[in-house]
Design a protein around this motif. Structure first.
Motif, PDB file in Angstrom:
ATOM      1  N   MET A   1     -83.934  59.072  22.565  1.00 12.45           N
ATOM      2  CA  MET A   1     -84.982  58.070  22.726  1.00 12.45           C
ATOM      3  C   MET A   1     -84.420  56.657  22.600  1.00 12.45           C
ATOM      4  O   MET A   1     -84.958  55.710  23.187  1.00 12.45           O
ATOM      5  CB  MET A   1     -86.079  58.280  21.684  1.00 12.45           C
ATOM      6  N   THR A   2     -83.355  56.503  21.850  1.00  9.90           N
ATOM      7  CA  THR A   2     -82.714  55.181  21.759  1.00  9.90           C
ATOM      8  C   THR A   2     -82.213  54.742  23.118  1.00  9.90           C
ATOM      9  O   THR A   2     -82.417  53.590  23.540  1.00  9.90           O
ATOM     10  CB  THR A   2     -81.539  55.226  20.761  1.00  9.90           C
TER      11      THR A   2
ATOM     12  N   GLY B   1     -76.802  50.132  21.517  1.00 11.37           N
ATOM     13  CA  GLY B   1     -76.809  51.554  21.178  1.00 11.37           C
ATOM     14  C   GLY B   1     -75.850  51.871  20.047  1.00 11.37           C
ATOM     15  O   GLY B   1     -76.163  52.677  19.154  1.00 11.37           O
ATOM     16  N   GLY B   2     -74.678  51.247  20.066  1.00 12.75           N
ATOM     17  CA  GLY B   2     -73.708  51.473  19.004  1.00 12.75           C
ATOM     18  C   GLY B   2     -74.185  50.953  17.664  1.00 12.75           C
ATOM     19  O   GLY B   2     -74.011  51.596  16.625  1.00 12.75           O
ATOM     20  N   LEU B   3     -74.819  49.774  17.671  1.00  7.77           N
ATOM     21  CA  LEU B   3     -75.306  49.184  16.426  1.00  7.77           C
ATOM     22  C   LEU B   3     -76.492  49.957  15.861  1.00  7.77           C
ATOM     23  O   LEU B   3     -76.614  50.116  14.643  1.00  7.77           O
ATOM     24  CB  LEU B   3     -75.690  47.720  16.665  1.00  7.77           C
ATOM     25  N   VAL B   4     -77.385  50.423  16.746  1.00  5.71           N
ATOM     26  CA  VAL B   4     -78.552  51.167  16.275  1.00  5.71           C
ATOM     27  C   VAL B   4     -78.148  52.495  15.654  1.00  5.71           C
ATOM     28  O   VAL B   4     -78.664  52.901  14.601  1.00  5.71           O
ATOM     29  CB  VAL B   4     -79.550  51.390  17.433  1.00  5.71           C
ATOM     30  N   THR B   5     -77.223  53.194  16.298  1.00  6.20           N
ATOM     31  CA  THR B   5     -76.798  54.526  15.819  1.00  6.20           C
ATOM     32  C   THR B   5     -75.594  54.463  14.894  1.00  6.20           C
ATOM     33  O   THR B   5     -75.266  55.466  14.247  1.00  6.20           O
ATOM     34  CB  THR B   5     -76.445  55.424  17.015  1.00  6.20           C
ATOM     35  N   MET B   6     -74.954  53.295  14.861  1.00  6.85           N
ATOM     36  CA  MET B   6     -73.720  53.111  14.083  1.00  6.85           C
ATOM     37  C   MET B   6     -72.687  54.176  14.443  1.00  6.85           C
ATOM     38  O   MET B   6     -72.053  54.787  13.594  1.00  6.85           O
ATOM     39  CB  MET B   6     -74.023  53.150  12.574  1.00  6.85           C
TER      40      MET B   6
ATOM     41  N   TRP C   1     -76.674  55.766  30.180  1.00  4.45           N
ATOM     42  CA  TRP C   1     -78.066  55.867  30.611  1.00  4.45           C
ATOM     43  C   TRP C   1     -78.737  54.501  30.778  1.00  4.45           C
ATOM     44  O   TRP C   1     -79.391  54.249  31.797  1.00  4.45           O
ATOM     45  CB  TRP C   1     -78.863  56.705  29.606  1.00  4.45           C
ATOM     46  N   ALA C   2     -78.592  53.627  29.789  1.00  5.32           N
ATOM     47  CA  ALA C   2     -79.265  52.321  29.853  1.00  5.32           C
ATOM     48  C   ALA C   2     -78.450  51.298  30.636  1.00  5.32           C
ATOM     49  O   ALA C   2     -78.980  50.252  31.028  1.00  5.32           O
ATOM     50  CB  ALA C   2     -79.515  51.794  28.437  1.00  5.32           C
ATOM     51  N   GLY C   3     -77.185  51.611  30.885  1.00  5.93           N
ATOM     52  CA  GLY C   3     -76.342  50.744  31.685  1.00  5.93           C
ATOM     53  C   GLY C   3     -76.210  51.246  33.100  1.00  5.93           C
ATOM     54  O   GLY C   3     -76.891  50.786  34.012  1.00  5.93           O
ATOM     55  N   LEU C   4     -75.371  52.267  33.301  1.00  9.02           N
ATOM     56  CA  LEU C   4     -75.055  52.741  34.644  1.00  9.02           C
ATOM     57  C   LEU C   4     -76.257  53.353  35.362  1.00  9.02           C
ATOM     58  O   LEU C   4     -76.548  53.001  36.508  1.00  9.02           O
ATOM     59  CB  LEU C   4     -73.915  53.760  34.571  1.00  9.02           C
TER      60      LEU C   4
END
Length: 319
Positions: free
Chosen positions: A59-60, A200-205, A216-219
């Protein structure tokens, strides 16, 4: 408001008569060709989602992708298209710059190039000189399939006649703010693809969260938005309804209205290119027009060219 070149109503001297249709023969072939061209790749993507859900898609990723789709997509429809190309409204300096940046995040080309190409399309729509008409090769199903591919994406690298910004976008070349946004296109591409990964990296660490958000949110987000936008060039000039008289083959395609933010009400747009609302009939959802309305209420947009009832009625196709 600075005059916008090459954006008036269709010029009869630039048109060629539309060939007669064969509803039993070519009509079916066109529909089947469009179906295969559009829906098979979408079905493949839809099939991949449940397979990846939970480990390669979360979902992120979806939330980040939706936000970036909205910003970049509306940057194209409200910014690149209705504001910069057709002058449907006047934006204050902050909004004008923001729209240029947002449109650049869609990675469909720099603002000046995009606008020049689209103004050229309107000047020669579905006639010689149009950079992406699906009818350039003929009317049989093989030619339609080839034309759809060309109008959808191949014109970007096969069009031999490069559009001149000096001819089609001199107003933007004189705007120092937009020239700067245009020059910053490559860094903005990095932001468009790298931004989701960073969030995405910061949210999920985690590096995995950064990777899945990048995919998904980029490509995937960029690819989906590209195909939706290109479908206006290809599908909306091949099938659909004609509610207003035009001298080209632009049509309305209802099932593209929401993902394209109202751009698929393409028939009215070609009948009245500078109109800020494309979905003017009952039930025609036009998200971009609502966004422009919001900007107007906030005082960020002025001189909005809303539909004129008498002008529309004069162009309505008789039942």
């Amino acid at each position: 408001m600075t005059a916008v070149p090459e954006t008036g109503l269709d010029d009869a001297s630039k048109r060629t008569p539309e060939p007669e249709l064969d509803p039993e023969g070519r009509g079916k072939a066109e529909r089947y060709t469009v179906f295969a061209f559009v829906f098979i790749p979408l079905l493949a993507l839809a099939a991949a989602v449940p397979v990846a859900w939970g480990w390669g898609l979360t979902m992120t990723d979806v939330a980040i992708g939706v936000v970036f789709y909205l910003i970049s997509g509306l940057g194209i429809t409200v910014g690149y298209h209705r504001h910069f190309t057709h002058g449907s409204f006047k934006a204050n300096r902050g909004l004008r710059i923001a729209l240029g940046v947002a449109g650049s995040l869609a990675i469909q080309g720099s603002v000046i190039k995009w606008v020049a190409d689209h103004r050229r399309h309107h000047k020669y729509a579905d006639a010689e000189g149009d950079p992406h008409s699906p009818w350039r090769f003929g009317d049989d199903w093989r030619s339609v399939a080839k034309g759809l591919y060309y109008a959808h994406m191949a014109w970007l690298y096969l069009d031999e006649e490069r559009t001149s910004p000096k001819r089609f976008a001199p107003d933007l070349l004189k705007d120092k703010d937009i020239r700067l946004v245009d020059k910053l296109f490559v860094p903005l591409v990095v932001v468009s693809l790298g931004g989701p990964a960073l969030i995405g990296g910061l949210v999920t660490m985690s590096w995995w969260g950064a990777l899945t958000a990048f995919f998904w949110a980029g490509l995937v987000r960029v690819a989906l938005l590209h195909h939706v936008t290109w479908s206006i060039n290809s599908i909306c000039h091949t099938i659909g309804e004609e509610n207003f008289e035009v001298r080209d083959r632009s049509r309305n395609v209802w099932w593209l209205a929401i993902p394209s933010f109202g751009e698929s009400w393409h028939n009215l747009h070609h009948a009245d290119p500078t109109c800020a609302r494309h979905g003017v009939l009952k039930g025609q959802i036009d998200i971009s027009a609502r966004v422009i309305w919001t900007f107007e209420k906030l005082g960020w947009a002025t001189k909005v060219r809303w539909p004129n009832a008498e002008r529309l009625e004069a162009k309505r196709v008789s039942a």
